[in-house]
Design a protein around this motif. Structure first.
Motif, PDB file in Angstrom:
ATOM      1  N   GLN A   1       0.844  -1.202   0.000  1.00  0.00           N
ATOM      2  CA  GLN A   1       0.000   0.000   0.000  1.00  0.00           C
ATOM      3  C   GLN A   1       0.880   1.253   0.000  1.00  0.00           C
ATOM      4  OE1 GLN A   1      -3.376   0.324  -0.020  1.00  0.00           O
ATOM      5  NE2 GLN A   1      -4.168  -1.643   0.658  1.00  0.00           N
ATOM      6  N   ILE A   2       1.902   1.259   0.838  1.00  0.00           N
ATOM      7  CA  ILE A   2       2.778   2.432   0.948  1.00  0.00           C
ATOM      8  C   ILE A   2       3.540   2.660  -0.355  1.00  0.00           C
ATOM      9  CG2 ILE A   2       4.842   3.332   2.108  1.00  0.00           C
ATOM     10  CD1 ILE A   2       3.700   2.064   4.717  1.00  0.00           C
ATOM     11  N   CYS A   3       4.117   1.616  -0.916  1.00  0.00           N
ATOM     12  CA  CYS A   3       4.834   1.773  -2.194  1.00  0.00           C
ATOM     13  C   CYS A   3       3.884   2.232  -3.296  1.00  0.00           C
ATOM     14  CB  CYS A   3       5.522   0.474  -2.592  1.00  0.00           C
ATOM     15  SG  CYS A   3       7.021   0.129  -1.647  1.00  0.00           S
ATOM     16  N   SER A   4       2.696   1.670  -3.324  1.00  0.00           N
ATOM     17  CA  SER A   4       1.726   2.062  -4.332  1.00  0.00           C
ATOM     18  C   SER A   4       1.313   3.518  -4.157  1.00  0.00           C
ATOM     19  CB  SER A   4       0.499   1.149  -4.277  1.00  0.00           C
ATOM     20  OG  SER A   4      -0.358   1.408  -5.364  1.00  0.00           O
ATOM     21  N   ALA A   5       1.110   3.933  -2.919  1.00  0.00           N
ATOM     22  CA  ALA A   5       0.713   5.317  -2.654  1.00  0.00           C
ATOM     23  C   ALA A   5       1.791   6.300  -3.115  1.00  0.00           C
ATOM     24  CB  ALA A   5       0.433   5.499  -1.163  1.00  0.00           C
ATOM     25  N   ILE A   6       3.048   5.971  -2.858  1.00  0.00           N
ATOM     26  CA  ILE A   6       4.149   6.844  -3.293  1.00  0.00           C
ATOM     27  C   ILE A   6       4.188   6.922  -4.820  1.00  0.00           C
ATOM     28  CG2 ILE A   6       6.668   7.056  -3.378  1.00  0.00           C
ATOM     29  CD1 ILE A   6       6.617   5.793  -0.496  1.00  0.00           C
ATOM     30  N   GLY A   7       4.085   5.769  -5.472  1.00  0.00           N
ATOM     31  CA  GLY A   7       4.069   5.747  -6.931  1.00  0.00           C
ATOM     32  C   GLY A   7       2.872   6.481  -7.502  1.00  0.00           C
ATOM     33  N   MET A   8       1.717   6.329  -6.859  1.00  0.00           N
ATOM     34  CA  MET A   8       0.493   6.983  -7.307  1.00  0.00           C
ATOM     35  C   MET A   8       0.617   8.491  -7.213  1.00  0.00           C
ATOM     36  SD  MET A   8      -2.420   8.567  -5.844  1.00  0.00           S
ATOM     37  CE  MET A   8      -2.540   7.948  -4.210  1.00  0.00           C
ATOM     38  N   LEU A   9       1.201   8.994  -6.131  1.00  0.00           N
ATOM     39  CA  LEU A   9       1.381  10.436  -5.991  1.00  0.00           C
ATOM     40  C   LEU A   9       2.311  10.978  -7.080  1.00  0.00           C
ATOM     41  CD1 LEU A   9       1.634  10.982  -2.132  1.00  0.00           C
ATOM     42  CD2 LEU A   9      -0.307  11.447  -3.646  1.00  0.00           C
ATOM     43  N   ASP A  10       3.354  10.229  -7.408  1.00  0.00           N
ATOM     44  CA  ASP A  10       4.260  10.649  -8.482  1.00  0.00           C
ATOM     45  C   ASP A  10       3.541  10.673  -9.827  1.00  0.00           C
ATOM     46  OD1 ASP A  10       6.340  10.995  -6.701  1.00  0.00           O
ATOM     47  OD2 ASP A  10       7.270   9.053  -7.144  1.00  0.00           O
TER      48      ASP A  10
END
Length: 173
Positions: A112-121
């Motif tokens: 979830q955390i990795c996806s959230a960071i990628g999603m924000l980018d």
């Protein structure tokens, strides 16, 4: 007759550490990380790319590592949830997950955390999602936009409202 070679030598930069390994060409990146390199942050949930537990960042882009062959990542920079932060402090997204109580059992949390960071980018780069109203401008990260962009990451404990709050908190900071 000589047997064909079914292995490849790879070099991966995993969480800032250069790693060399030899794997069968059919090994997934998730299995290479977990079984060959002992990197356990990405989790094996469904092994079909449907749950997002194995989400990592490959060269800055989010990817489900269970659907990626390790040989396709040769030379890549891989960031798992364990490689975020600076060693002294949590990454701001991980801290937001803690502050917003955005997890229960925690199994899906690294993905979830990795996806959230990628999603924000992706959003900062102007990439629209299915629910983006105006395709000509940068998307506004409201709750619907965040939910849509995170829809590939499932949480069996249903911590979704707090996950959205944590992501929104970082997006607005």
């Amino acid at each position: 007759m000589a047997q064909p070679n079914h292995t490849s030598d790879l070099t991966l930069d995993v969480d800032g550490e250069r790693c060399s390994l030899t794997v069968d060409n059919r090994v997934t990146l998730l299995d290479a990380l977990r079984e060959h390199l002992g990197v356990t942050a990405p989790k094996k949930g469904c092994d079909h790319g449907q749950c997002g537990s194995c989400t990592i960042l490959v060269d800055g882009r989010r990817m489900t590592s269970c659907l990626t062959f390790a040989v396709a990542a040769d030379g890549a920079h891989i960031t798992t949830a364990a490689g975020l932060g600076d060693g002294e402090r949590l990454h701001e997204m991980a801290q937001a997950f803690c502050d917003e109580d955005a997890f229960q059992c925690g199994y899906c949390t690294p993905g979830q955390i990795c996806s959230a960071i990628g999603m924000l980018d992706e959003a900062k780069a102007g990439s629209p999602s299915y629910v983006t109203d105006d395709l000509e401008s940068s998307p506004e990260l409201d709750e619907d936009e965040i939910r849509e962009r995170m829809s590939g990451n499932l949480c069996r404990c249903a911590a979704y409202p707090n996950i959205v709050s944590a992501i929104r908190r970082v997006a607005l900071s």
